[in-house]
Design an enzyme around this catalytic site. Structure first.
Site, PDB file in Angstrom:
ATOM      1  N   LYS A 145       0.857  -1.188   0.000  1.00  0.00           N
ATOM      2  CA  LYS A 145       0.000   0.000   0.000  1.00  0.00           C
ATOM      3  C   LYS A 145       0.889   1.232   0.000  1.00  0.00           C
ATOM      4  O   LYS A 145       1.504   1.576   1.005  1.00  0.00           O
ATOM      5  CB  LYS A 145      -0.901   0.066   1.239  1.00  0.00           C
TER       6      LYS A 145
ATOM      7  N   GLY B  48      -5.013   3.188  -1.251  1.00  0.00           N
ATOM      8  CA  GLY B  48      -6.089   3.632  -0.357  1.00  0.00           C
ATOM      9  C   GLY B  48      -5.527   4.386   0.824  1.00  0.00           C
ATOM     10  O   GLY B  48      -4.320   4.676   0.874  1.00  0.00           O
TER      11      GLY B  48
ATOM     12  N   GLY C  71      -4.541   5.215   4.860  1.00  0.00           N
ATOM     13  CA  GLY C  71      -3.949   4.476   5.968  1.00  0.00           C
ATOM     14  C   GLY C  71      -5.025   3.937   6.893  1.00  0.00           C
ATOM     15  O   GLY C  71      -4.934   2.803   7.374  1.00  0.00           O
TER      16      GLY C  71
ATOM     17  N   VAL D 164      -7.031   0.919   4.270  1.00  0.00           N
ATOM     18  CA  VAL D 164      -6.192  -0.144   3.689  1.00  0.00           C
ATOM     19  C   VAL D 164      -4.974  -0.439   4.587  1.00  0.00           C
ATOM     20  O   VAL D 164      -4.631  -1.601   4.820  1.00  0.00           O
ATOM     21  CB  VAL D 164      -5.748   0.237   2.260  1.00  0.00           C
ATOM     22  N   GLY D 165      -4.346   0.621   5.123  1.00  0.00           N
ATOM     23  CA  GLY D 165      -3.180   0.422   5.988  1.00  0.00           C
ATOM     24  C   GLY D 165      -3.543  -0.397   7.218  1.00  0.00           C
ATOM     25  O   GLY D 165      -2.847  -1.366   7.557  1.00  0.00           O
TER      26      GLY D 165
ATOM     27  N   GLU E 211      10.694   2.001   9.752  1.00  0.00           N
ATOM     28  CA  GLU E 211      11.608   3.098   9.391  1.00  0.00           C
ATOM     29  C   GLU E 211      10.845   4.377   9.673  1.00  0.00           C
ATOM     30  O   GLU E 211       9.908   4.707   8.932  1.00  0.00           O
ATOM     31  CB  GLU E 211      11.970   3.028   7.910  1.00  0.00           C
TER      32      GLU E 211
ATOM     33  N   CYS F   1      13.629  11.817   5.829  1.00  0.00           N
ATOM     34  CA  CYS F   1      13.669  11.369   7.227  1.00  0.00           C
ATOM     35  C   CYS F   1      15.082  11.448   7.796  1.00  0.00           C
ATOM     36  O   CYS F   1      15.259  11.717   8.973  1.00  0.00           O
ATOM     37  CB  CYS F   1      13.116   9.967   7.332  1.00  0.00           C
TER      38      CYS F   1
ATOM     39  N   GLU G 215      10.344  16.583  14.552  1.00  0.00           N
ATOM     40  CA  GLU G 215      10.635  16.456  13.124  1.00  0.00           C
ATOM     41  C   GLU G 215       9.707  17.416  12.369  1.00  0.00           C
ATOM     42  O   GLU G 215       8.485  17.332  12.475  1.00  0.00           O
ATOM     43  CB  GLU G 215      10.377  15.026  12.671  1.00  0.00           C
TER      44      GLU G 215
HETATM   45  P1  NAD Z   1       2.406   8.531   7.730  1.00  0.00           P
HETATM   46  O1  NAD Z   1       2.843   7.758   8.900  1.00  0.00           O
HETATM   47  O2  NAD Z   1       1.240   9.417   7.867  1.00  0.00           O
HETATM   48  O3  NAD Z   1       2.033   7.562   6.504  1.00  0.00           O
HETATM   49  C1  NAD Z   1       2.885   6.573   6.018  1.00  0.00           C
HETATM   50  C2  NAD Z   1       2.040   5.473   5.418  1.00  0.00           C
HETATM   51  O4  NAD Z   1       1.271   4.881   6.456  1.00  0.00           O
HETATM   52  C3  NAD Z   1       1.042   5.957   4.363  1.00  0.00           C
HETATM   53  O5  NAD Z   1       0.939   4.980   3.361  1.00  0.00           O
HETATM   54  C4  NAD Z   1      -0.247   6.038   5.159  1.00  0.00           C
HETATM   55  O6  NAD Z   1      -1.403   5.882   4.367  1.00  0.00           O
HETATM   56  C5  NAD Z   1      -0.096   4.868   6.110  1.00  0.00           C
HETATM   57  N1  NAD Z   1      -0.894   4.972   7.325  1.00  0.00           N
HETATM   58  C6  NAD Z   1      -1.334   6.101   7.947  1.00  0.00           C
HETATM   59  N2  NAD Z   1      -2.063   5.766   9.041  1.00  0.00           N
HETATM   60  C7  NAD Z   1      -2.063   4.415   9.107  1.00  0.00           C
HETATM   61  C8  NAD Z   1      -2.631   3.482  10.023  1.00  0.00           C
HETATM   62  N3  NAD Z   1      -3.357   3.874  11.072  1.00  0.00           N
HETATM   63  N4  NAD Z   1      -2.430   2.162   9.804  1.00  0.00           N
HETATM   64  C9  NAD Z   1      -1.692   1.741   8.758  1.00  0.00           C
HETATM   65  N5  NAD Z   1      -1.154   2.566   7.843  1.00  0.00           N
HETATM   66  C10 NAD Z   1      -1.322   3.902   8.025  1.00  0.00           C
HETATM   67  O7  NAD Z   1       3.691   9.254   7.239  1.00  0.00           O
HETATM   68  P2  NAD Z   1       3.810  10.230   5.994  1.00  0.00           P
HETATM   69  O8  NAD Z   1       3.163  11.501   6.410  1.00  0.00           O
HETATM   70  O9  NAD Z   1       3.358   9.567   4.759  1.00  0.00           O
HETATM   71  O10 NAD Z   1       5.391  10.383   5.879  1.00  0.00           O
HETATM   72  C11 NAD Z   1       6.123  11.332   6.599  1.00  0.00           C
HETATM   73  C12 NAD Z   1       6.767  10.722   7.829  1.00  0.00           C
HETATM   74  O11 NAD Z   1       7.454   9.522   7.500  1.00  0.00           O
HETATM   75  C13 NAD Z   1       7.815  11.598   8.446  1.00  0.00           C
HETATM   76  O12 NAD Z   1       7.647  11.602   9.839  1.00  0.00           O
HETATM   77  C14 NAD Z   1       9.139  10.925   8.092  1.00  0.00           C
HETATM   78  O13 NAD Z   1      10.184  11.109   8.940  1.00  0.00           O
HETATM   79  C15 NAD Z   1       8.768   9.512   8.058  1.00  0.00           C
HETATM   80  N6  NAD Z   1       9.667   8.801   7.151  1.00  0.00           N
HETATM   81  C16 NAD Z   1      10.622   7.964   7.639  1.00  0.00           C
HETATM   82  C17 NAD Z   1      11.488   7.308   6.784  1.00  0.00           C
HETATM   83  C18 NAD Z   1      12.543   6.375   7.252  1.00  0.00           C
HETATM   84  O14 NAD Z   1      13.106   5.654   6.456  1.00  0.00           O
HETATM   85  N7  NAD Z   1      12.886   6.338   8.506  1.00  0.00           N
HETATM   86  C19 NAD Z   1      11.374   7.492   5.419  1.00  0.00           C
HETATM   87  C20 NAD Z   1      10.407   8.357   4.967  1.00  0.00           C
HETATM   88  C21 NAD Z   1       9.545   8.986   5.840  1.00  0.00           C
END
Ligand code: NAD
Length: 472
Positions: A171, A202, A204, A207-208, A246, A280, A379
Site C-alpha cells: 500500500k 487507499g 492508511g 487499507v493500511g 523506518e 527522514c 521532526e
Molecule cells: P504517515 O505515517 O502518515 O504515513 C505513512 C504510510 O502509512 C502511508 O501509506 C499512510 O497511508 C499509512 N498509514 C497512515 N495511518 C495508518 C494506520 N493507522 N495504519 C496503517 N497505515 C497507516 O507518514 P507520511 O506523512 O506519509 O510520511 C512522513 C513521515 O514519515 C515523516 O515523519 C518521516 O520522517 C517519516 N519517514 C521515515 C522514513 C525512514 O526511512 N525512517 C522514510 C520516509 C519517511
C-alpha cells in the site's frame, strides 16, 4: 502513463476494486488535481493477502537464480521507465526534475540492481554442533510506505522481500500513489509469477489498518511517521507478527572546530534542504563549535539563499513545494513557534517571497536554537535548519544525543580519528564523516524512536528471513 488509474494489481493481473471510491492526486506546485487512484477497502486487502498467501510456497521454493532472473527482468522494465518515474514524482510530489531523476528514479534502480545480485545467492546455512541452522523466508509481507521517496521506499522493501522468497502486498502513500502504478506496470511486463507482488491503494485508516491487522500477513514493513509506526506495532502485536519500522528523525550535523567549514556548511545545508526538507534522514540540526559559529551562520544563510524555489519542471529550480497544504501549515507553525521560543531568523521564514500558488515554504535558517525547544526536538519535515552552538566535543555529543530520534547524522573534522570517536558516541543508525557519500548497500535504520530493523543490502534482506535449527 494514464494518470487516472482504476484497478489494483492482484494475483498477476489488473482487477477492479471492490468499491467505487477514488482518491485524487494533486500537483503540489499548482494545486491542480492531476490524477486519481481507487480507494481500496478491507475486501481488496483480503483478496491481495489471499493471492500472496497462495503464491508464497512456490516462490519460496523457487531456485534463487530464478528469483534473481525475475528481479533482473523487473530492473530492466523499470529502467526503461526512468524518465517517466522522474516526471511522475516531480508531478505528484514536487521534487525538482533534476533531483527526481538522480534520486527518486536513480536510487531505487541502484537498490534493485543490488538485490538482483544478492537474490542469486541462497541464504547461508550454519552448523552449530549437531544443528543445521537454515534461514527461510518469513511469508507474506505487508508493505506500507510514505510519500517523500515514493519509489525508493517501496523498492527498499519489495526487492529484499522478493529476494528472500517472500510475497508482498503493497500500500503506497495516498498522496503519491502514481509512481507505484509505474512500478506495477513494470512488474506486469517483467512477468513475475501471479500473486508474488500485489498492489492495493487507499488510505492508511482503511487499507493500511487492514494490512497491519491482517491475520494472513506474517510481517509488516512500514516506513512513515513515528505515530503511525506505533499504531502498526500495536496492531501487529495482537498476533505477534514481526514489524520493521523506518520512522522519523532529527539528525545532527556536528561541525568541530577543526572542520573545513565551507564544505561542512554547504553540504549540511544541501542535505537539510534535499526534497524540500522532506527527508527522514535529513541533518536538520546543525551543531557548530562556538569559535566558528558566527562564520557558519553567515555561510549557512548564504547557502540557503542559493536555492531558488519554483516549478519542479524548470531547470533553474532547486527547491520545490511541500507535498500538501497541511504539510505547509505544519512547517509554518513550527517556524512561528521556534521564533516565539527565542530562535533568531537568519533567512527565509514566514514573510519570505514564495510563488503564489503551490505549497511553498522558503528555505529557512534559524540560529541560537535551544536544544530542548520544539524546533530542535520535533521532526518538521520542511526546508528548515536549526543551528546550535556547542563548547567542546562532549557538549556536541550531548546535544546530538538529546533527541528521541536516532536515524542519521554527520561529523566534520580535520582529524579523522577525532571525527570517528565522536561518530561512535552518537546514538544513531548512521553517521557520515566529512561528507562521505551515501552507501546504498550499507544498513539504513534507526536507534530509539527512529525505528526497528534495517533496510538495504544484506542487512535489509535478513529482516525478511526466519531462522530454523534442524538437529540430526
Ligand atoms: P504517515 O505515517 O502518515 O504515513 C505513512 C504510510 O502509512 C502511508 O501509506 C499512510 O497511508 C499509512 N498509514 C497512515 N495511518 C495508518 C494506520 N493507522 N495504519 C496503517 N497505515 C497507516 O507518514 P507520511 O506523512 O506519509 O510520511 C512522513 C513521515 O514519515 C515523516 O515523519 C518521516 O520522517 C517519516 N519517514 C521515515 C522514513 C525512514 O526511512 N525512517 C522514510 C520516509 C519517511
Amino acid at each position: 502513463m494514464d494518470l487516472h488509474r482504476t484497478a489494483f494489481y492482484l494475483d498477476g493481473r489488473w482487477v477492479s476494486p471492490a468499491a467505487d471510491d477514488t482518491i485524487s492526486v494533486e500537483n503540489p506546485a499548482t494545486e491542480q488535481l492531476v490524477g486519481s487512484v481507487p480507494a481500496g477497502t478491507a475486501a481488496d486487502v483480503d483478496r491481495a493477502v489471499a493471492a500472496a498467501h497462495t503464491a508464497f510456497e512456490s516462490w519460496a521454493a523457487t531456485d534463487p537464480a530464478d528469483r534473481a532472473a525475475a528481479l533482473d527482468r523487473l530492473h530492466a522494465a523499470l529502467t526503461a521507465r526512468t524518465d517517466e518515474i522522474a516526471r511522475i514524482v516531480a508531478l505528484e510530489l514536487g521534487t525538482p526534475l533534476k533531483v527526481a531523476t538522480r534520486v527518486q528514479a536513480g536510487l531505487p534502480l541502484t537498490v534493485l540492481r543490488g538485490y538482483v545480485e544478492l537474490a542469486a545467492a541462497p541464504p547461508a546455512t550454519q552448523r552449530v554442533g549437531h544443528s543445521l541452522v537454515v534461514r527461510e523466508p518469513i511469508g507474506v509481507v505487508g508493505a506500507i510506505t510514505p510519500w517523500n521517496y515514493p519509489l525508493h521506499q517501496v523498492v527498499a522493501k519489495l526487492a529484499p522481500a522478493l529476494a528472500a522468497g517472500c510475497t508482498v502486498v503493497l500500500k503506497p502513500s495516498e498522496l503519491t500513489p502514481l509512481v507505484a502504478y509505474l512500478l506495477f506496470d513494470a512488474v506486469d511486463e517483467a512477468g513475475l509469477p501471479p500473486g508474488v507482488v500485489n498492489l492495493v491503494t487507499g488510505t492508511g485508516a482503511v487499507v493500511g489498518e487492514a494490512i497491519a491487522g491482517h491475520d494472513g500477513v506474517d510481517m509488516v514493513s512500514f516506513t512513515g511517521s513515528t505515530g503511525t509506526g506505533r499504531r502498526i506495532s500495536h496492531l501487529a502485536a495482537d498476533r505477534i507478527a514481526r514489524v520493521a519500522l523506518e520512522l522519523g528523525g532529527k539528525s545532527a550535523n556536528v561541525i568541530l572546530d577543526d572542520a573545513d567549514l565551507g564544505a561542512a556548511v554547504k553540504v549540511g545545508v544541501g542535505n537539510a534542504l534535499l526534497n524540500s526538507g522532506q527527508t527522514c534522514a535529513a541533518w536538520t540540526r546543525m551543531l557548530v563549535h562556538r569559535s566558528r559559529y558566527d562564520e557558519a551562520l553567515a555561510l549557512a544563510a548564504r547557502a540557503a539563499e542559493g536555492y531558488p524555489l519554483g516549478d519542479p519542471f524548470d531547470a533553474a529550480t532547486r527547491l520545490g513545494p511541500l507535498v500538501s497544504s497541511s504539510q505547509r501549515t505544519r512547517v509554518r507553525d513550527h517556524v512561528e513557534r521556534g521564533i516565539a521560543d527565542g530562535a533568531r531568523l537568519l533567512t527565509g521564514g514566514l514573510d519570505a517571497e514564495v510563488p503564489e500558488r503551490g505549497h511553498f515554504v522558503a528555505p529557512t535558517v534559524l540560529a541560537d536554537v535551544d536544544p530542548d525547544s520544539a524546533l530542535a526536538q520535533e521532526e518538521i519535515f520542511g526546508p528548515v535548519l536549526a543551528v546550535i552552538p556547542f563548547d567542546d566535543d562532549d557538549h556536541a555529543v550531548a546535544i546530538a544525543n538529546n533527541s528521541r530520534y536516532g536515524l542519521s547524522g554527520a561529523v566534520w573534522s580535520g582529524d579523522d580519528n577525532r571525527a570517528l570517536a565522536v561518530a561512535r558516541r552518537m546514538r544513531t543508525g548512521a553517521v557520515d564523516i566529512n561528507g562521505a557519500a551515501f552507501n546504498p548497500l550499507a544498513p539504513f535504520g534507526g536507534y530509539k524512536q527512529s525505528g526497528i530493523g534495517r533496510e538495504l543490502g544484506t542487512f535489509g534482506l535478513d529482516e525478511f528471513l526466519q531462522t530454523k535449527a534442524i538437529q540430526r
